[in-house]
Enzyme design. Structure first.
Site, mmCIF file in Angstrom:
data_model
loop_
_atom_site.group_PDB
_atom_site.id
_atom_site.type_symbol
_atom_site.label_atom_id
_atom_site.label_comp_id
_atom_site.label_asym_id
_atom_site.label_seq_id
_atom_site.Cartn_x
_atom_site.Cartn_y
_atom_site.Cartn_z
ATOM 1 N N ARG A 193 10.154 -17.844 26.911
ATOM 2 C CA ARG A 193 8.659 -18.050 26.207
ATOM 3 C C ARG A 193 8.042 -19.344 26.556
ATOM 4 N NH1 ARG A 193 9.704 -15.105 21.372
ATOM 5 N NH2 ARG A 193 7.673 -15.004 21.091
ATOM 6 N N CYS A 209 13.582 -18.651 22.715
ATOM 7 C CA CYS A 209 14.483 -17.897 21.662
ATOM 8 C C CYS A 209 15.393 -17.031 22.360
ATOM 9 C CB CYS A 209 13.256 -17.454 20.716
ATOM 10 S SG CYS A 209 12.466 -15.947 21.522
ATOM 11 N N ASP A 235 7.705 -4.875 20.122
ATOM 12 C CA ASP A 235 8.431 -5.033 18.791
ATOM 13 C C ASP A 235 8.888 -3.792 18.204
ATOM 14 O OD1 ASP A 235 6.145 -7.530 17.993
ATOM 15 O OD2 ASP A 235 7.594 -7.586 19.312
ATOM 16 N N LYS A 270 2.618 -9.544 9.706
ATOM 17 C CA LYS A 270 3.147 -11.115 9.857
ATOM 18 C C LYS A 270 2.313 -11.631 11.206
ATOM 19 C CE LYS A 270 6.720 -11.742 12.829
ATOM 20 N NZ LYS A 270 6.656 -12.437 13.907
ATOM 21 N N ASN A 271 1.970 -10.721 12.296
ATOM 22 C CA ASN A 271 1.583 -11.372 13.442
ATOM 23 C C ASN A 271 -0.110 -11.617 13.484
ATOM 24 O OD1 ASN A 271 3.983 -11.629 14.410
ATOM 25 N ND2 ASN A 271 4.142 -10.015 15.874
ATOM 26 N N ARG A 327 12.538 -12.889 8.275
ATOM 27 C CA ARG A 327 11.254 -13.495 9.098
ATOM 28 C C ARG A 327 10.289 -12.619 9.052
ATOM 29 N NH1 ARG A 327 12.316 -15.601 14.703
ATOM 30 N NH2 ARG A 327 9.997 -16.120 14.248
ATOM 31 N N ILE A 334 7.842 -6.651 28.657
ATOM 32 C CA ILE A 334 7.254 -7.919 28.037
ATOM 33 C C ILE A 334 8.226 -9.108 28.153
ATOM 34 C CG2 ILE A 334 6.211 -8.977 26.125
ATOM 35 C CD1 ILE A 334 4.342 -6.650 27.688
ATOM 36 N N VAL A 351 4.662 -21.563 27.820
ATOM 37 C CA VAL A 351 3.368 -21.610 27.434
ATOM 38 C C VAL A 351 2.420 -22.074 28.408
ATOM 39 C CG1 VAL A 351 3.932 -22.067 25.035
ATOM 40 C CG2 VAL A 351 3.942 -24.155 26.713
ATOM 41 N N ASP A 352 2.627 -21.905 29.851
ATOM 42 C CA ASP A 352 1.866 -22.209 30.775
ATOM 43 C C ASP A 352 0.540 -21.686 30.795
ATOM 44 O OD1 ASP A 352 3.424 -19.929 31.089
ATOM 45 O OD2 ASP A 352 2.880 -19.993 33.491
HETATM 46 C C1 EPZ Z 1 3.474 -12.336 20.062
HETATM 47 O O1 EPZ Z 1 4.332 -13.036 20.985
HETATM 48 C C2 EPZ Z 1 4.089 -11.658 18.930
HETATM 49 N N1 EPZ Z 1 4.514 -12.775 18.228
HETATM 50 C C3 EPZ Z 1 5.424 -11.054 19.293
HETATM 51 O O2 EPZ Z 1 6.040 -10.561 18.317
HETATM 52 C C4 EPZ Z 1 5.460 -10.012 20.439
HETATM 53 O O3 EPZ Z 1 6.298 -9.305 20.698
HETATM 54 C C5 EPZ Z 1 4.407 -10.745 21.592
HETATM 55 O O4 EPZ Z 1 3.416 -11.173 20.982
HETATM 56 C C6 EPZ Z 1 4.124 -9.248 22.446
HETATM 57 O O5 EPZ Z 1 3.276 -8.403 22.102
HETATM 58 C C7 EPZ Z 1 3.345 -12.996 17.422
HETATM 59 O O6 EPZ Z 1 2.163 -12.555 17.032
HETATM 60 C C8 EPZ Z 1 3.754 -14.218 16.238
HETATM 61 P P1 EPZ Z 1 3.075 -13.311 24.810
HETATM 62 P P2 EPZ Z 1 3.720 -14.116 22.057
HETATM 63 O O7 EPZ Z 1 2.506 -14.534 24.828
HETATM 64 O O8 EPZ Z 1 2.503 -14.440 21.806
HETATM 65 C C9 EPZ Z 1 4.771 -14.323 28.904
HETATM 66 C C10 EPZ Z 1 8.066 -10.518 16.624
HETATM 67 O O9 EPZ Z 1 9.153 -9.829 16.931
HETATM 68 N N2 EPZ Z 1 3.999 -15.587 28.713
HETATM 69 O O10 EPZ Z 1 2.056 -11.923 24.579
HETATM 70 O O11 EPZ Z 1 4.676 -15.328 22.290
HETATM 71 C C11 EPZ Z 1 5.790 -14.314 27.761
HETATM 72 O O12 EPZ Z 1 6.911 -15.102 28.566
HETATM 73 C C12 EPZ Z 1 7.381 -11.230 17.820
HETATM 74 O O13 EPZ Z 1 7.158 -10.439 15.806
HETATM 75 C C13 EPZ Z 1 4.079 -16.605 29.810
HETATM 76 O O14 EPZ Z 1 4.675 -16.340 30.482
HETATM 77 O O15 EPZ Z 1 4.074 -13.060 23.125
HETATM 78 C C14 EPZ Z 1 6.590 -12.619 27.708
HETATM 79 O O16 EPZ Z 1 7.143 -12.338 28.711
HETATM 80 C C15 EPZ Z 1 8.621 -11.194 19.006
HETATM 81 N N3 EPZ Z 1 3.338 -17.846 29.543
HETATM 82 C C16 EPZ Z 1 4.904 -12.316 27.833
HETATM 83 O O17 EPZ Z 1 3.965 -13.329 28.434
HETATM 84 C C17 EPZ Z 1 2.419 -17.739 28.625
HETATM 85 O O18 EPZ Z 1 2.000 -19.131 28.566
HETATM 86 C C18 EPZ Z 1 4.172 -11.864 26.432
HETATM 87 O O19 EPZ Z 1 4.100 -12.868 25.772
HETATM 88 C C19 EPZ Z 1 2.554 -16.966 27.325
HETATM 89 C C20 EPZ Z 1 3.337 -15.925 27.608
#
Ligand code: EPZ
Length: 430
Positions: A131, A126, A317, A22-23, A409, A339, A133-134
């Site tokens: 989550r 969520c 995950d 999926k990812n 999902r 994480i 997006v900074d």
């Molecule tokens: C991806 O989410 C995956 N989703 C998640 O899988 C997975 O858990 C995650 O990576 C970590 O491996 C997809 O690939 C679609 P991150 P993502 O940005 O990209 C912080 C599942 O179950 N952060 O690596 O959203 C954030 O808050 C899902 O399949 C910021 O602070 O994760 C988190 O604490 C759940 N600012 C950490 O980084 C930002 O701008 C990791 O988030 C972006 C992220």
């Protein structure tokens, strides 16, 4: 709303075909926005998130068709989809679409790169965390974009001549920020370096797809990605990598129930950290030509502590699934989530099976017990939902897991795959 009913006690034996990840499928589908030519993706899983992203991409003008047969030999293999975006007809990604599937926020990178503008709804938080997006915003600003937040939307505009390459260091190796900045940088003028990049196998899958489309990227599979921008990208065709989280989930299910299962298509190097822990728990893991073989007695496993980390560490995950595994271990296991700030919602649901888990902040302490008892439980997020199904596979009596739309999902034909290996599991459609 559908639910899943499981009656515990059966071992798992046989073969489970692992679907496309999926990812990886989601960002690969988003990459189709970067070219006016045809992008073909093979082994695309049939999941709710994939169907939702198709709607979002259609809204931008992407024409998506299933390639008849798609040359797939195995009927259980994923679909072959063709993506054509001769023109991006709308650079806005509306709230009602983005809020249902967070990763759709990532379209902001290709939209800015190709159309020099984007208006994308903030995805919102969520169940597992806020989550933010900074990192995305700072990265795109470094590439020259002017960004404002307006009524819950990120409004981005590239300089007249397009994005400009830059040096960008991510505070933490964010998967989404890495995908988004990487895709944007492929069409920027000059060189972009992403430092502290995520290096999950899904990032590599996307980077290799972009190279096949004509992008110039080095450092693939490392923490430093270097992208030399090009004027445009052409079509390509690529396979979606097997889903390492699905493979790890089923490996833990077999570890829990006992049995002997071949995870067909699983790639050892994509989930080595989790396999190492399972071997330490006492599970036999063998790499075979066509996948990973998991053999377990079904007796109590050794309790082993785990600290979650970004790839190549133990993935967040698989945290919920591993916690389920430890509920019947011989000993006490500490699990530290590093994480997401709220990824222990399955603790309360596992307690309904009689599990003994104390969570303090980001650490859960699991005291293994002999038996779990079936219960009525509720799914709260995608990976937590499957951890409840795994508990049901070994719990005495019947378990009913409600709100399994979370499950749909990210897991394709879950009850079919487990049922084919001997699980007593049914989907109940209300
Ligand atoms: C991806 O989410 C995956 N989703 C998640 O899988 C997975 O858990 C995650 O990576 C970590 O491996 C997809 O690939 C679609 P991150 P993502 O940005 O990209 C912080 C599942 O179950 N952060 O690596 O959203 C954030 O808050 C899902 O399949 C910021 O602070 O994760 C988190 O604490 C759940 N600012 C950490 O980084 C930002 O701008 C990791 O988030 C972006 C992220």
């Amino acid at each position: 709303m559908d639910s899943i009913s499981v009656t515990g006690g059966n071992q798992l034996n046989g073969v489970i075909p692992i679907s496309g990840a999926k990812n990886a499928a989601l960002p690969l589908m988003i990459a189709s926005l970067l070219t006016a030519e045809e992008l073909i993706l093979r082994n695309v899983p049939d999941l709710a998130d994939v169907r939702q992203l198709k709607k979002i991409l259609n809204n931008h003008g992407v024409k998506i068709e299933e390639v008849a047969g798609g040359g797939k030999s195995d009927p259980l293999a994923g679909a072959t989809l063709s993506f054509n975006t001769p023109k991006i007809t709308d650079t806005c990604a509306p709230y009602d679409l983005v809020s249902t599937m967070r990763a759709s926020f990532w379209v902001i990178g290709p939209l800015l790169a190709r159309e020099h503008e984007a208006r994308v709804s903030l995805p919102g938080g969520c169940a597992i965390g806020s989550r933010p997006v900074d990192y995305f915003i700072h990265g795109l600003e470094a590439l020259g974009a002017h960004i404002e937040i307006d009524e819950g939307y990120v409004v981005a505009k590239a300089p007249k001549g397009g994005l400009i390459g830059a040096m960008i260091r991510l505070p933490t190796p964010s998967v989404g920020a890495t995908h988004t900045i990487l895709m944007a940088a492929t069409l920027a003028k000059g060189t972009t370096t992403i430092l502290n990049a995520a290096m999950e196998p899904e990032i590599t899958n996307v980077a290799e797809c972009l190279v096949a489309m004509g992008a110039k990227i080095t450092g693939i599979g490392t923490r430093t990605l270097i992208i030399d921008g090009v004027a445009s990208l052409h079509g390509a065709s690529i396979d979606v990598v097997p889903d390492r989280i699905e493979a790890g989930t089923f490996a833990m299910a077999v570890a829990m129930t006992g049995g002997d299962v071949l995870l067909k298509g699983a790639q050892r190097q994509h989930l080595q950290a989790a396999l190492d822990i399972l071997q330490a728990n006492g599970v036999k893991i063998t790499e075979e030509a066509d996948g990973i073989r998991v053999q377990a007695s079904g007796d109590r496993l050794r309790a082993v502590d785990v600290e979650i980390d970004t790839f190549p560490g133990f993935p967040t995950d698989l945290q919920a699934q591993y916690m389920t595994l430890m509920t019947r271990a011989d000993g006490i296991a500490k699990i530290k989530e590093t994480i997401f700030e709220n990824r222990f919602m399955h603790v309360a649901e596992l307690a309904r099976f009689g599990a003994k888990i104390d969570s303090e902040g980001q650490v859960a302490t699991v005291t293994g017990i002999e038996k779990l008892k079936g219960a009525q439980v509720m799914a709260t997020d995608l990976r937590a939902s499957v951890s409840l199904v795994i508990a049901g596979l070994v719990a005495e009596g019947e378990t009913n897991v409600s709100r399994i739309y979370h499950l749909d999902r990210g897991f394709e034909r879950l009850e079919e795959k487990l049922g084919a290996c001997g699980a007593n599991i049914q989907r109940i459609t209300k």
